[in-house]
Structures are given as structure tokens and as C-alpha cells.
Design an enzyme around this catalytic site. Sequence first.
Site, mmCIF file in Angstrom:
data_model
loop_
_atom_site.group_PDB
_atom_site.id
_atom_site.type_symbol
_atom_site.label_atom_id
_atom_site.label_comp_id
_atom_site.label_asym_id
_atom_site.label_seq_id
_atom_site.Cartn_x
_atom_site.Cartn_y
_atom_site.Cartn_z
ATOM 1 N N CYS A 44 -4.900 -47.988 74.711
ATOM 2 C CA CYS A 44 -4.921 -47.275 73.440
ATOM 3 C C CYS A 44 -4.089 -48.072 72.440
ATOM 4 C CB CYS A 44 -4.457 -45.821 73.588
ATOM 5 S SG CYS A 44 -2.706 -45.593 73.935
ATOM 6 N N ARG A 50 -1.898 -41.537 75.120
ATOM 7 C CA ARG A 50 -3.157 -41.470 75.871
ATOM 8 C C ARG A 50 -3.205 -42.403 77.076
ATOM 9 N NH1 ARG A 50 -6.933 -42.632 70.832
ATOM 10 N NH2 ARG A 50 -5.155 -44.023 70.486
ATOM 11 N N ASP A 150 -6.268 -40.228 68.620
ATOM 12 C CA ASP A 150 -4.845 -40.425 68.892
ATOM 13 C C ASP A 150 -4.048 -39.160 68.558
ATOM 14 O OD1 ASP A 150 -2.306 -41.408 69.326
ATOM 15 O OD2 ASP A 150 -2.511 -43.100 67.947
#
Length: 183
Positions: A44, A50, A150
Amino acid sequence: MIRRSFGTLRGLVRLAFSYPQLMFGLSASQRPDPARVNRLVFVCQGNICRSAFAEVAARRAGLRTASFGLSTTTGRAAHPPAIAAARLLGHDLSVHSAIDLTDHVPEDGDLLLAMEVRQLHRLSADPRLQGLPRMLLGHWTRPMMPHLHDPYGLDDDYMAQCLRRIDGAIGRLAISFPGARLS
């Protein structure tokens, strides 16, 4: 509803655009030979929410795994709201230490699993990684969500929702890539 499910209106729009990108082959995905995958590498932006969570959840599920961020500082701790949301799901992110793309060491047998289509494009442009297979982690969520927006800086409800989606995908990854299981 939008904030809790998609993070922001931008997250919903990016999700909507990601479906046709996948359908028309514009995502920079490169499918792996499942028999050759022996490590799942989660990617990410910052490697503090994440991908950090995905790595911890996959390791707990008995998979060989790693993670890194495309733009982060190596050694950075996980985001405190991510630590709290992970704890509610039974995972410990408190000792996570971010790794930047430049410090990641790729291996034969890696499958790169990104959270967003634009991240796949960045991976495909990197000379060290462009030969590795890469896909979207959201391919294994139910329902399939090719864009996992996000959660950094967003509300706690979306953070929890995002991490739940990732957690749910891990079992399906284990079935899809049995060679990534730890011996």
C-alpha cells in the site's frame, strides 16, 4: 453510508473506476501461476494500515508473507487507529515496522498484492518488481472490491470496515496459493 463503507466520496469513485480498469485489462495486473507463488507480499502507500494489517493477518493464518509501502519511512510504526482496529479483530499491529519500497527485497515466488489500481501501475514500472506477478488484494474480498481505499486519517468506522475486508480475504488467499503456507 459512504464514509463508513468507502472512506470518502473519492474512495467510492475510485472503486467505481477500478471495475472497468480490470474488465478492460488496464489495471497492470499480471496473474501468477498459483503453483509458483510461495510468498504473499502486501503493498500500500505507507505500510502502516492496510498492508501492515494484511501481513499480520496472513502470518497468523500460517502464510509466508511480507509487506511494504510505496512511499513511507522504513521503521515507522503502524497508525494508532489501525492498531486499535486490528486488536478488535484479534491481531496485534503494535510491533509492526514499516518498510519502504526501496528497502524491500523481492524473492522468486513473490505475489505482490496491492490495494489500488494505481499502486499496480507503480509496481509494474519498478525495474526490480516488474517481472513479478501482481494483483489487487480486493480480488479476494467478498464482494470483490478492487479498490480498498486508504483508511489513514479517516474515521474509526471505516478503518474497521477496511481491515475486516482485508481479514476476510486472507482465507481465500490461503486456498488460492497453498504454496505460500509455512511448512
